[in-house]
Motif scaffolding. Structure first.
Motif, PDB file in Angstrom:
ATOM      1  N   MET A   1      -0.203  10.661 -13.445  1.00  0.00           N
ATOM      2  CA  MET A   1       0.497   9.857 -12.443  1.00  0.00           C
ATOM      3  C   MET A   1       0.250  10.439 -11.051  1.00  0.00           C
ATOM      4  SD  MET A   1       4.458  11.134 -12.418  1.00  0.00           S
ATOM      5  CE  MET A   1       4.844  12.799 -11.852  1.00  0.00           C
ATOM      6  N   GLN A   2       0.387   9.575 -10.014  1.00  0.00           N
ATOM      7  CA  GLN A   2       0.303  10.048  -8.640  1.00  0.00           C
ATOM      8  C   GLN A   2       1.689  10.476  -8.158  1.00  0.00           C
ATOM      9  OE1 GLN A   2      -1.476   6.823  -6.345  1.00  0.00           O
ATOM     10  NE2 GLN A   2      -3.410   7.926  -6.319  1.00  0.00           N
ATOM     11  N   THR A   3       1.729  11.589  -7.437  1.00  0.00           N
ATOM     12  CA  THR A   3       2.996  12.060  -6.893  1.00  0.00           C
ATOM     13  C   THR A   3       2.735  12.798  -5.590  1.00  0.00           C
ATOM     14  OG1 THR A   3       5.037  13.273  -7.423  1.00  0.00           O
ATOM     15  CG2 THR A   3       2.967  14.284  -8.114  1.00  0.00           C
ATOM     16  N   VAL A   4       3.726  12.819  -4.706  1.00  0.00           N
ATOM     17  CA  VAL A   4       3.612  13.513  -3.422  1.00  0.00           C
ATOM     18  C   VAL A   4       4.252  14.886  -3.558  1.00  0.00           C
ATOM     19  CG1 VAL A   4       4.227  13.492  -0.976  1.00  0.00           C
ATOM     20  CG2 VAL A   4       3.625  11.351  -2.141  1.00  0.00           C
ATOM     21  N   THR A   5       3.546  15.914  -3.105  1.00  0.00           N
ATOM     22  CA  THR A   5       4.057  17.279  -3.237  1.00  0.00           C
ATOM     23  C   THR A   5       3.678  18.102  -2.010  1.00  0.00           C
ATOM     24  OG1 THR A   5       4.109  19.216  -4.701  1.00  0.00           O
ATOM     25  CG2 THR A   5       1.987  18.120  -4.415  1.00  0.00           C
ATOM     26  N   PHE A   6       4.364  19.221  -1.835  1.00  0.00           N
ATOM     27  CA  PHE A   6       3.995  20.177  -0.785  1.00  0.00           C
ATOM     28  C   PHE A   6       4.256  21.594  -1.287  1.00  0.00           C
ATOM     29  CE2 PHE A   6       8.393  19.118  -0.088  1.00  0.00           C
ATOM     30  CZ  PHE A   6       9.013  20.218   0.478  1.00  0.00           C
ATOM     31  N   SER A   7       3.385  22.517  -0.854  1.00  0.00           N
ATOM     32  CA  SER A   7       3.463  23.913  -1.299  1.00  0.00           C
ATOM     33  C   SER A   7       3.816  24.862  -0.168  1.00  0.00           C
ATOM     34  CB  SER A   7       2.125  24.336  -1.922  1.00  0.00           C
ATOM     35  OG  SER A   7       1.849  23.539  -3.049  1.00  0.00           O
ATOM     36  N   SER A   8       3.919  24.344   1.056  1.00  0.00           N
ATOM     37  CA  SER A   8       4.308  25.172   2.194  1.00  0.00           C
ATOM     38  C   SER A   8       5.134  24.329   3.155  1.00  0.00           C
ATOM     39  CB  SER A   8       3.070  25.740   2.910  1.00  0.00           C
ATOM     40  OG  SER A   8       2.247  24.688   3.397  1.00  0.00           O
ATOM     41  N   ILE A   9       5.982  24.999   3.923  1.00  0.00           N
ATOM     42  CA  ILE A   9       6.841  24.329   4.893  1.00  0.00           C
ATOM     43  C   ILE A   9       6.014  23.965   6.122  1.00  0.00           C
ATOM     44  CG2 ILE A   9       8.882  24.602   6.348  1.00  0.00           C
ATOM     45  CD1 ILE A   9       9.417  24.514   3.306  1.00  0.00           C
ATOM     46  N   GLY A  10       6.255  22.765   6.656  1.00  0.00           N
ATOM     47  CA  GLY A  10       5.517  22.405   7.859  1.00  0.00           C
ATOM     48  C   GLY A  10       5.666  20.940   8.210  1.00  0.00           C
ATOM     49  N   VAL A  48      11.015  18.527   4.203  1.00  0.00           N
ATOM     50  CA  VAL A  48       9.676  19.123   4.138  1.00  0.00           C
ATOM     51  C   VAL A  48       9.540  20.261   5.151  1.00  0.00           C
ATOM     52  CG1 VAL A  48       7.196  18.644   4.341  1.00  0.00           C
ATOM     53  CG2 VAL A  48       8.716  16.939   3.334  1.00  0.00           C
ATOM     54  N   GLN A  49      10.317  20.176   6.243  1.00  0.00           N
ATOM     55  CA  GLN A  49      10.274  21.205   7.287  1.00  0.00           C
ATOM     56  C   GLN A  49      11.346  22.270   7.100  1.00  0.00           C
ATOM     57  OE1 GLN A  49       9.479  19.094  11.312  1.00  0.00           O
ATOM     58  NE2 GLN A  49      10.121  17.443   9.935  1.00  0.00           N
ATOM     59  N   ASN A  50      12.052  22.222   5.950  1.00  0.00           N
ATOM     60  CA  ASN A  50      13.148  23.154   5.644  1.00  0.00           C
ATOM     61  C   ASN A  50      14.219  23.122   6.735  1.00  0.00           C
ATOM     62  OD1 ASN A  50      14.487  24.951   3.974  1.00  0.00           O
ATOM     63  ND2 ASN A  50      13.539  26.752   4.899  1.00  0.00           N
ATOM     64  N   MET A  51      14.539  21.899   7.186  1.00  0.00           N
ATOM     65  CA  MET A  51      15.548  21.724   8.229  1.00  0.00           C
ATOM     66  C   MET A  51      16.667  20.810   7.742  1.00  0.00           C
ATOM     67  SD  MET A  51      12.927  21.262  11.439  1.00  0.00           S
ATOM     68  CE  MET A  51      14.186  21.340  12.701  1.00  0.00           C
ATOM     69  N   TYR A  52      16.866  20.801   6.414  1.00  0.00           N
ATOM     70  CA  TYR A  52      17.867  19.926   5.818  1.00  0.00           C
ATOM     71  C   TYR A  52      18.862  20.776   5.046  1.00  0.00           C
ATOM     72  CZ  TYR A  52      19.720  15.667   3.690  1.00  0.00           C
ATOM     73  OH  TYR A  52      20.535  14.646   3.299  1.00  0.00           O
ATOM     74  N   GLY A  53      19.960  20.155   4.610  1.00  0.00           N
ATOM     75  CA  GLY A  53      21.003  20.892   3.908  1.00  0.00           C
ATOM     76  C   GLY A  53      20.574  21.396   2.541  1.00  0.00           C
ATOM     77  N   THR A  54      19.599  20.717   1.919  1.00  0.00           N
ATOM     78  CA  THR A  54      19.033  21.153   0.645  1.00  0.00           C
ATOM     79  C   THR A  54      17.686  21.801   0.906  1.00  0.00           C
ATOM     80  OG1 THR A  54      20.102  19.307  -0.501  1.00  0.00           O
ATOM     81  CG2 THR A  54      18.277  20.386  -1.646  1.00  0.00           C
ATOM     82  N   GLN A  55      17.483  23.013   0.417  1.00  0.00           N
ATOM     83  CA  GLN A  55      16.229  23.720   0.655  1.00  0.00           C
ATOM     84  C   GLN A  55      15.235  23.446  -0.470  1.00  0.00           C
ATOM     85  OE1 GLN A  55      17.426  27.854   1.159  1.00  0.00           O
ATOM     86  NE2 GLN A  55      17.483  27.580   3.367  1.00  0.00           N
ATOM     87  N   PRO A  56      13.962  23.215  -0.130  1.00  0.00           N
ATOM     88  CA  PRO A  56      12.959  22.951  -1.169  1.00  0.00           C
ATOM     89  C   PRO A  56      12.610  24.213  -1.952  1.00  0.00           C
ATOM     90  CG  PRO A  56      11.917  23.043   1.003  1.00  0.00           C
ATOM     91  CD  PRO A  56      13.399  23.135   1.234  1.00  0.00           C
ATOM     92  N   GLU A  57      12.387  24.028  -3.252  1.00  0.00           N
ATOM     93  CA  GLU A  57      11.856  25.091  -4.098  1.00  0.00           C
ATOM     94  C   GLU A  57      10.380  24.789  -4.314  1.00  0.00           C
ATOM     95  OE1 GLU A  57      14.122  25.490  -7.671  1.00  0.00           O
ATOM     96  OE2 GLU A  57      16.036  25.693  -6.606  1.00  0.00           O
ATOM     97  N   LEU A  58       9.520  25.557  -3.650  1.00  0.00           N
ATOM     98  CA  LEU A  58       8.088  25.258  -3.626  1.00  0.00           C
ATOM     99  C   LEU A  58       7.397  25.640  -4.932  1.00  0.00           C
ATOM    100  CD1 LEU A  58       7.391  26.471   0.018  1.00  0.00           C
ATOM    101  CD2 LEU A  58       7.844  24.145  -0.759  1.00  0.00           C
ATOM    102  N   PRO A  59       6.388  24.860  -5.343  1.00  0.00           N
ATOM    103  CA  PRO A  59       6.009  23.555  -4.784  1.00  0.00           C
ATOM    104  C   PRO A  59       7.067  22.516  -5.105  1.00  0.00           C
ATOM    105  CG  PRO A  59       4.785  23.967  -6.791  1.00  0.00           C
ATOM    106  CD  PRO A  59       5.567  25.222  -6.522  1.00  0.00           C
ATOM    107  N   SER A  60       7.173  21.526  -4.239  1.00  0.00           N
ATOM    108  CA  SER A  60       8.253  20.552  -4.378  1.00  0.00           C
ATOM    109  C   SER A  60       7.749  19.136  -4.164  1.00  0.00           C
ATOM    110  CB  SER A  60       9.356  20.851  -3.355  1.00  0.00           C
ATOM    111  OG  SER A  60      10.371  19.866  -3.372  1.00  0.00           O
ATOM    112  N   GLY A  61       8.399  18.198  -4.843  1.00  0.00           N
ATOM    113  CA  GLY A  61       8.220  16.794  -4.520  1.00  0.00           C
ATOM    114  C   GLY A  61       9.093  16.461  -3.331  1.00  0.00           C
TER     115      GLY A  61
END
Length: 323
Positions: A1-10, A48-61
């Protein structure tokens, strides 16, 4: 399947990638959803920029809400497959996503996919904040960023309740649309002094409440527009700038400044309240009493174009991603 992900903040257009991934398997209490559509909300991009109340656990959707079809059930889930649902989950920008069964809202046939995809974040926030504000018919509320999808919903809700609205804009290209939705007064902050105009509109009394999403000088100026005993609800910082606040003003006008985050509000209220809000929001949307316009739809493969479009000034509707 196709999915959107990120491995670094930015910056989202720099770090987000569309990749091929195996189908996820639902655990206890979870369902797998075949995603139909998901909106691009400011909270998604802040995450995605780690500027939200929930922090991403990388890699993250990424992507927090959408609409889809229940495809597979995890252990202990009693609902059936094939149901169209609105859902909340981290990773909504995907062909398939896992969601907790408690986050699902069955979607009536009368509601289009485009509307159902946006069912949670903005409508629930708008409905909850209007209630939280305590505003009564005839009172004034000031909405910063009046052209946003959120503010358009608040305008419609306030019109139904007899609450008078003042909205700030930086360009006048949305004036006709905002007036048609029910906005009482428009202030172009590039051409007019906010505090002076609000004072004139309210015969010197000020507004009972401000719903503020910009931050920086906008927050500082909007605070001066509050009447004695007024309340400001902060729900965003689009400028990414912290405001400077006048302590004397807050003390001697007995002002209240509160943050509002839908995630915490949903945790704080009981299940009966959550269900009541869901029923009321669905009723308003199905009846057409409130509108959730869509400006454009993009496939996941055009993710960068979709994000850039979502950040353009003067949009007249939400940008959706379709799997």
């Amino acid at each position: 399947m196709q999915t959107v992900t990120f491995s670094s903040i930015g910056k989202p257009t720099d770090v987000l990638r569309v990749i091929e991934a195996p189908l996820p398997e639902p655990g206890p209490g979870e369902v797998r959803i075949k995603v139909i559509a998901s909106p691009i909300n400011p909270s998604d991009l802040l995450f995605v920029q780690n500027m939200y109340g929930t922090q991403p656990e990388l890699p993250s959707g990424t992507g927090f809400e959408g609409v889809g079809i229940v495809d597979k059930l995890g252990e202990g889930v009693t609902m059936r497959t094939g149901i169209r649902v609105s859902f909340t989950a981290i990773g909504a920008w995907s062909e398939y996503v896992l969601a907790n069964q408690r986050s699902l809202i069955p979607v009536p046939d009368a509601l289009s996919d485009e509307v159902a995809a946006q069912l949670f974040v903005n409508p629930f926030s708008a409905y909850a904040m209007v209630e939280e504000s305590g505003l009564q018919p005839g009172q004034w509320v000031l909405l910063t960023a009046a052209g946003s999808s959120f503010s358009k919903l608040v305008i419609q809700l306030c019109k139904m309740k007899g609450i008078q609205t003042i909205g700030t804009v930086r360009h006048n290209d949305l004036d006709h649309e905002l007036k048609a939705l029910g906005l009482t007064e428009i202030i172009n902050t590039e051409k007019e002094k906010l505090t002076t105009r609000v004072k004139a509109i309210t015969q010197g009394r000020g507004v009972s409440c401000v719903l503020e999403a910009v931050g920086g000088n906008t927050t500082s100026d909007a605070l001066k527009c509050l009447a004695k005993g007024g309340t400001m609800l902060l729900y965003g910082v689009l400028s990414l700038q912290n405001p400077s606040l006048n302590a004397g003003l807050i003390i001697f006008r007995e002002l209240t400044i509160k943050g509002f985050w839908l995630t915490d509000w949903m945790r704080r209220v009981d299940s009966q309240k959550r269900q009541s809000v869901a029923r009321n929001v669905l009723t308003l949307l199905v009846s057409g009493q409130i509108q959730l316009p869509v400006e454009a739809t993009y496939p996941l493969t055009d993710l960068k174009k979709a994000i850039e479009h979502s950040e353009r000034a003067g949009r007249r509707g939400k940008i959706l991603l379709k799997a």
